[in-house]
Write a protein that holds these residues in place. Structure first.
Motif, short mmCIF file in Angstrom:
data_model
loop_
_atom_site.label_atom_id
_atom_site.label_comp_id
_atom_site.label_asym_id
_atom_site.label_seq_id
_atom_site.Cartn_x
_atom_site.Cartn_y
_atom_site.Cartn_z
N ALA A 1 0.66 -1.05 0.13
CA ALA A 1 -0.01 0.07 -0.05
C ALA A 1 0.82 1.07 0.03
O ALA A 1 0.70 2.36 -0.55
CB ALA A 1 -0.80 -0.08 1.39
N LEU A 2 1.94 1.15 0.63
CA LEU A 2 3.09 2.50 0.72
C LEU A 2 3.53 2.47 -0.60
O LEU A 2 3.73 3.66 -0.91
CB LEU A 2 3.85 2.19 1.68
N MET A 3 3.86 1.51 -1.33
CA MET A 3 4.27 1.65 -2.69
C MET A 3 3.36 2.21 -3.54
O MET A 3 3.39 2.97 -4.29
CB MET A 3 4.70 0.32 -3.28
N LEU A 4 2.05 1.81 -3.42
CA LEU A 4 0.88 2.42 -4.30
C LEU A 4 0.96 3.85 -4.09
O LEU A 4 0.59 4.78 -5.02
CB LEU A 4 -0.34 1.59 -4.02
N THR A 5 0.91 4.37 -2.93
CA THR A 5 0.98 5.69 -2.46
C THR A 5 2.16 6.47 -3.04
O THR A 5 2.01 7.64 -3.67
CB THR A 5 1.07 6.14 -1.09
#
Length: 286
Positions: A167-171
């Motif tokens: 999820a942090l990568m998607l952000t």
């Protein structure tokens, strides 16, 4: 400069999100966490700041040997020396360190992804694997300083850690859309761009349209939902030990909100939170 100072400067310069997130870590686990973030930055620079893929592969091959040297007890780089000093069981984490490097190698193999399942292979290798490394380091640091590790949240992390890392990568993809495109990489799946009628040329040429806004709204909502879902899956007893990841999640949500307020104008600029906001958000994250 000793290896801990090197890692601090590489991983978490003052004012960065990582700097404030690491401030929330327990003292016992902070040196190892800083070394892990520094290693990730070294890998990222190797593939993303090298214009010639051949040079990038040569550097990655060097890192492959260096990680093997770390496992053998003879590291030479300041980051791997820090890992040797602070990682209690290098042999156990050696496959995860190799997998992290393999994930970044994908950047040398492809710059576009057909659909979201294909993108998730990269996101999992780089983001999910790294967050799992961080969560284990934080949990083990908590265990070393607590008499009752089960109560203190030192249990080994499960799927929530990898999910949060993804999820942090998607952000990051949302925030870095323009910068990534200018460097020849687009992390928005091709089928999703086609669905919203946005082309690669639109991103490279910084073309803002209603279609682009809708695409970025979709990407942002997916990232936000993924962050929240991963946080909800984190066991309550783990939260005290995992404050670094929790702080990063809170900062990611705040950044997505800021990007939305700015109208998703991420093609010509990097939208960022101010240092004082980062400090406040990281401190409040529980």
């Amino acid at each position: 400069m000793n290896f801990d100072d090197y890692c601090q400067q590489k991983a978490a310069p003052p004012g960065s999100s990582t700097y404030y997130a690491l401030r929330e870590a327990r003292a016992a686990s902070r040196p190892l966490l800083t070394a892990l973030f520094a290693l990730r930055r070294e890998f990222e620079e190797t593939v993303k700041e090298t214009s010639d893929p051949a040079i990038g592969r040569t550097k990655l091959a060097w890192w492959q040997k260096e990680i093997a040297s770390l496992a053998a007890g003879s590291p030479s780089h300041p980051v791997s020396q820090a890992l040797a000093a602070h990682l209690s069981d290098v042999q156990t984490e050696y496959p995860a360190l190799q997998a992290l490097l393999d994930g970044f190698e994908m950047d040398l193999d492809q710059a576009r992804y057909l659909d979201y399942p294909n993108l998730r292979r990269y996101v999992g290798g780089v983001g999910g694997n790294f967050a799992s490394l961080v969560s284990r380091a934080a949990a083990n640091g908590a265990a070393s300083g607590a008499a009752n590790s089960a109560v203190d949240g030192a249990a080994q992390p499960a799927d929530w850690a990898a999910s949060l890392g993804e999820a942090l990568m998607l952000t990051q993809f949302v925030a870095e859309t323009g910068n990534d495109a200018r460097h020849g990489r687009i992390y928005i799946p091709i089928d999703e761009m086609q669905r919203f009628n946005v082309t690669a040329a639109d991103l490279i040429n910084r073309k803002y349209t209603d279609a682009f806004t809708e695409l970025m709204r979709f990407e942002s909502h997916r990232a936000r939902d993924a962050v929240r879902a991963a946080l909800a899956a984190m066991p309550a007893q783990a939260r005290r030990a995992q404050r670094t990841l929790i702080a990063l999640a809170a900062l990611a949500l705040a950044l997505l909100d800021e990007i939305e307020r700015d109208g998703y104008h991420v093609l010509h600029q990097r939208i960022a939170l101010t240092p004082i906001r980062k400090l406040w958000i990281a401190w409040r994250a529980k």
